[in-house]
Structure formats: structure tokens, C-alpha cells
Motif scaffolding. Structure first.
Motif, PDB file in Angstrom:
ATOM      1  N   LYS A  49       0.825  -1.217   0.000  1.00 39.12           N
ATOM      2  CA  LYS A  49       0.000   0.000   0.000  1.00 39.12           C
ATOM      3  C   LYS A  49       0.858   1.265   0.000  1.00 39.12           C
ATOM      4  CE  LYS A  49      -3.456   2.415   2.763  1.00 39.12           C
ATOM      5  NZ  LYS A  49      -4.145   2.448   4.050  1.00 39.12           N
ATOM      6  N   ASN A  50       2.003   1.211   0.673  1.00 35.31           N
ATOM      7  CA  ASN A  50       2.815   2.408   0.886  1.00 35.31           C
ATOM      8  C   ASN A  50       4.107   2.452   0.084  1.00 35.31           C
ATOM      9  OD1 ASN A  50       1.286   3.815   3.115  1.00 35.31           O
ATOM     10  ND2 ASN A  50       1.498   1.762   3.952  1.00 35.31           N
ATOM     11  N   PHE A  51       4.297   1.489  -0.827  1.00 41.92           N
ATOM     12  CA  PHE A  51       5.535   1.436  -1.602  1.00 41.92           C
ATOM     13  C   PHE A  51       5.427   2.298  -2.847  1.00 41.92           C
ATOM     14  CE2 PHE A  51       8.142  -0.453  -4.995  1.00 41.92           C
ATOM     15  CZ  PHE A  51       9.392  -0.332  -4.404  1.00 41.92           C
ATOM     16  N   GLN A  52       6.459   3.114  -3.061  1.00 47.34           N
ATOM     17  CA  GLN A  52       6.568   3.944  -4.260  1.00 47.34           C
ATOM     18  C   GLN A  52       7.886   3.614  -4.935  1.00 47.34           C
ATOM     19  OE1 GLN A  52       4.464   6.438  -5.506  1.00 47.34           O
ATOM     20  NE2 GLN A  52       5.849   6.679  -7.223  1.00 47.34           N
ATOM     21  N   TYR A  53       7.822   3.148  -6.184  1.00 50.75           N
ATOM     22  CA  TYR A  53       9.049   2.798  -6.898  1.00 50.75           C
ATOM     23  C   TYR A  53       9.825   4.072  -7.245  1.00 50.75           C
ATOM     24  CZ  TYR A  53      12.324   0.870 -10.223  1.00 50.75           C
ATOM     25  OH  TYR A  53      13.483   0.498 -10.852  1.00 50.75           O
ATOM     26  N   VAL A  54      11.106   4.091  -6.868  1.00 51.71           N
ATOM     27  CA  VAL A  54      12.005   5.197  -7.184  1.00 51.71           C
ATOM     28  C   VAL A  54      13.348   4.590  -7.578  1.00 51.71           C
ATOM     29  CG1 VAL A  54      13.205   7.244  -6.306  1.00 51.71           C
ATOM     30  CG2 VAL A  54      10.886   6.737  -5.525  1.00 51.71           C
ATOM     31  N   ARG A  55      13.837   4.949  -8.752  1.00 53.92           N
ATOM     32  CA  ARG A  55      15.139   4.452  -9.201  1.00 53.92           C
ATOM     33  C   ARG A  55      16.250   5.006  -8.301  1.00 53.92           C
ATOM     34  NH1 ARG A  55      15.226   2.137 -14.252  1.00 53.92           N
ATOM     35  NH2 ARG A  55      13.399   2.530 -15.531  1.00 53.92           N
ATOM     36  N   ASP A  56      17.293   4.198  -8.101  1.00 56.32           N
ATOM     37  CA  ASP A  56      18.422   4.650  -7.291  1.00 56.32           C
ATOM     38  C   ASP A  56      19.051   5.922  -7.846  1.00 56.32           C
ATOM     39  OD1 ASP A  56      18.230   2.635  -5.396  1.00 56.32           O
ATOM     40  OD2 ASP A  56      19.598   1.304  -6.466  1.00 56.32           O
ATOM     41  N   THR A  57      19.122   6.040  -9.171  1.00 62.73           N
ATOM     42  CA  THR A  57      19.734   7.235  -9.755  1.00 62.73           C
ATOM     43  C   THR A  57      18.927   8.483  -9.413  1.00 62.73           C
ATOM     44  OG1 THR A  57      18.606   6.738 -11.829  1.00 62.73           O
ATOM     45  CG2 THR A  57      20.925   6.076 -11.648  1.00 62.73           C
ATOM     46  N   ASN A  58      17.610   8.349  -9.272  1.00 63.45           N
ATOM     47  CA  ASN A  58      16.783   9.491  -8.887  1.00 63.45           C
ATOM     48  C   ASN A  58      16.921   9.805  -7.399  1.00 63.45           C
ATOM     49  OD1 ASN A  58      15.922   9.477 -11.503  1.00 63.45           O
ATOM     50  ND2 ASN A  58      13.901   8.657 -11.072  1.00 63.45           N
ATOM     51  N   ALA A  59      17.045   8.777  -6.580  1.00 59.80           N
ATOM     52  CA  ALA A  59      17.102   8.975  -5.128  1.00 59.80           C
ATOM     53  C   ALA A  59      18.501   9.360  -4.646  1.00 59.80           C
ATOM     54  CB  ALA A  59      16.637   7.701  -4.413  1.00 59.80           C
ATOM     55  N   TYR A  60      19.541   8.744  -5.225  1.00 56.80           N
ATOM     56  CA  TYR A  60      20.895   8.928  -4.706  1.00 56.80           C
ATOM     57  C   TYR A  60      21.888   9.475  -5.723  1.00 56.80           C
ATOM     58  CZ  TYR A  60      19.165   6.091  -0.909  1.00 56.80           C
ATOM     59  OH  TYR A  60      18.422   5.626   0.124  1.00 56.80           O
ATOM     60  N   GLY A  61      21.486   9.552  -6.978  1.00 54.91           N
ATOM     61  CA  GLY A  61      22.432   9.947  -8.004  1.00 54.91           C
ATOM     62  C   GLY A  61      23.440   8.854  -8.291  1.00 54.91           C
ATOM     63  N   LYS A  62      23.202   7.661  -7.759  1.00 53.69           N
ATOM     64  CA  LYS A  62      24.082   6.513  -7.961  1.00 53.69           C
ATOM     65  C   LYS A  62      23.291   5.409  -8.635  1.00 53.69           C
ATOM     66  CE  LYS A  62      27.536   8.227  -5.547  1.00 53.69           C
ATOM     67  NZ  LYS A  62      28.809   8.551  -6.095  1.00 53.69           N
ATOM     68  N   ARG A  63      24.008   4.511  -9.297  1.00 55.03           N
ATOM     69  CA  ARG A  63      23.358   3.437 -10.039  1.00 55.03           C
ATOM     70  C   ARG A  63      22.750   2.372  -9.138  1.00 55.03           C
ATOM     71  NH1 ARG A  63      25.220  -1.462 -12.657  1.00 55.03           N
ATOM     72  NH2 ARG A  63      23.783  -1.918 -14.343  1.00 55.03           N
ATOM     73  N   ASP A  64      23.425   2.016  -8.040  1.00 54.51           N
ATOM     74  CA  ASP A  64      22.983   0.874  -7.263  1.00 54.51           C
ATOM     75  C   ASP A  64      23.191   1.128  -5.774  1.00 54.51           C
ATOM     76  OD1 ASP A  64      21.829  -1.640  -7.173  1.00 54.51           O
ATOM     77  OD2 ASP A  64      23.738  -2.688  -7.259  1.00 54.51           O
ATOM     78  N   ALA A  65      22.129   1.514  -5.076  1.00 57.71           N
ATOM     79  CA  ALA A  65      22.192   1.741  -3.632  1.00 57.71           C
ATOM     80  C   ALA A  65      21.103   0.896  -2.982  1.00 57.71           C
ATOM     81  CB  ALA A  65      21.983   3.220  -3.317  1.00 57.71           C
ATOM     82  N   TRP A  66      21.481  -0.033  -2.114  1.00 57.74           N
ATOM     83  CA  TRP A  66      20.521  -0.914  -1.455  1.00 57.74           C
ATOM     84  C   TRP A  66      20.289  -0.437  -0.030  1.00 57.74           C
ATOM     85  CZ3 TRP A  66      21.211  -6.801  -2.635  1.00 57.74           C
ATOM     86  CH2 TRP A  66      21.329  -6.989  -4.006  1.00 57.74           C
ATOM     87  N   TYR A  67      19.041  -0.482   0.403  1.00 58.65           N
ATOM     88  CA  TYR A  67      18.764  -0.169   1.791  1.00 58.65           C
ATOM     89  C   TYR A  67      17.435  -0.754   2.226  1.00 58.65           C
ATOM     90  CZ  TYR A  67      15.637   3.657   0.374  1.00 58.65           C
ATOM     91  OH  TYR A  67      14.617   4.389  -0.159  1.00 58.65           O
ATOM     92  N   VAL A  68      17.270  -0.827   3.539  1.00 58.21           N
ATOM     93  CA  VAL A  68      16.021  -1.280   4.142  1.00 58.21           C
ATOM     94  C   VAL A  68      15.192  -0.033   4.443  1.00 58.21           C
ATOM     95  CG1 VAL A  68      14.994  -2.381   6.163  1.00 58.21           C
ATOM     96  CG2 VAL A  68      17.033  -3.370   5.109  1.00 58.21           C
ATOM     97  N   MET A  69      13.986  -0.001   3.924  1.00 59.24           N
ATOM     98  CA  MET A  69      13.093   1.140   4.145  1.00 59.24           C
ATOM     99  C   MET A  69      12.419   0.964   5.505  1.00 59.24           C
ATOM    100  SD  MET A  69      11.424   1.226   0.300  1.00 59.24           S
ATOM    101  CE  MET A  69      10.960  -0.500   0.357  1.00 59.24           C
TER     102      MET A  69
END
Length: 176
Positions: A49-69
């Protein structure tokens, strides 16, 4: 087996796999240290219900950033969705989450969907991702264009990528 010690269990509409069976806990089956119960189902509904897809490049300016929301809004991509679900069903414990990646039958699998790289969470023979938003069999996903690679992300790779994601997030906060 017919002796009652190992048996398949169906709970909340998905096969949870081979488990240590307790007839008094039909919807509270235990496998790999994780309880397949109503709380798990409620969190999956909450995540979806609360998940919004956001590409890592949009969120961090990096290609691949993993994290726990850990807080709303849940903004991330495929591996963030999978890791957040696993972290929650692991009792919000990184130690238990990594235990489950090593010994508990959970893996982060790599596949491609219509040519794009994608990560899905596998628990035994069931798969969960941010596209389907439910536990599915592999054949169901393959019928929808998923092409699975034989490799998956080992627990130590997941750890390194989570540390990288933490660093990217921390360095972005400093810059902002």
C-alpha cells in the motif's frame, strides 16, 4: 513424510514449503526461523500500500544503492522492497535477516524482466517482488517475461551493498 515431523503447509493462500509441522499452528508455521503468520501478511499489505518505486539514480544519483526502508514513505526499488520485507519478517533485526539469507531458505535472486535487471526475494520455491506484490511460483513469473539467472546475491554481497547504500544516503544528507 507421514510421521508428522515434516509436512507442507498452506497458509494465507501461499505454500510456505517444507516445515516443522505443528497441527495446532496451521497459520503460524515456522520455517527458517520466520513465522508465517497474520503479522507477516499484514506487513506485506502495508508495504504494498505504501511502496513507491524510485530508481536509485533518482534517489541517490548513484546506479545501485541498497537499503532497508524503515519509515514512510517507502520509496525504493526492487531490492529495497525485498530487503525491507525480509528485515520485517526477521523481527527487524539485521542479524536475523542475514541468518535467514545464510541458513533460512531466503535468497535475493537476479533476473531480467523485459530486458531490465531486477531483484526478487526467494523463499524456497516462492518468489516476491515489487511488481507482482505477492508470493508467486517461478513458472508464473516466467510466463510474465521474467528470465531468471542461475546466480543470486550471496549474503556478503547483500551486506556490502547495504553498507554502500547507507554511505550514499549519509553523504547525500551531508550535501543537502
Amino acid at each position: 513424510y507421514t510421521n508428522g515431523y515434516r509436512k507442507s503447509c498452506v497458509g494465507f493462500g501461499r505454500l510456505t514449503g517444507v516445515i516443522l509441522y505443528s497441527p495446532s499452528r496451521c497459520c503460524g508455521c515456522i520455517y527458517g526461523g520466520i513465522s508465517m503468520d497474520e503479522q507477516e501478511v499484514k506487513f506485506l499489505e502495508h508495504l504494498n500500500k505504501n511502496f513507491q518505486y524510485v530508481r536509485d539514480t533518482n534517489a541517490y544519483g548513484k546506479r545501485d544503492a541498497w537499503y532497508v526502508m524503515k519509515q514512510l514513505p517507502f520509496e525504493g526499488d526492487c531490492e529495497d522492497y525485498s530487503l525491507t520485507y525480509l528485515y520485517e519478517v526477521s523481527g527487524r533485526s539485521y542479524i536475523k535477516m542475514f541468518w535467514n539469507l545464510i541458513f533460512g531458505g531466503y535468497k535475493i535472486c537476479y533476473c531480467q524482466v523485459h530486458g531490465d535487471g531486477h531483484a526478487v526475494l526467494r523463499h524456497n520455491e516462492e518468489y516476491l517482488d515489487n511488481i507482482q506484490k505477492k508470493w508467486c511460483e517461478k513458472t508464473f513469473l516466467e510466463g510474465r517475461g521474467y528470465v531468471f539467472h542461475k546466480t543470486f546475491f550471496w549474503w556478503n554481497t547483500v551486506a556490502v551493498k547495504l553498507i554502500q547504500g547507507w554511505y550514499y544516503g549519509a553523504s547525500r544528507k551531508i550535501r543537502d
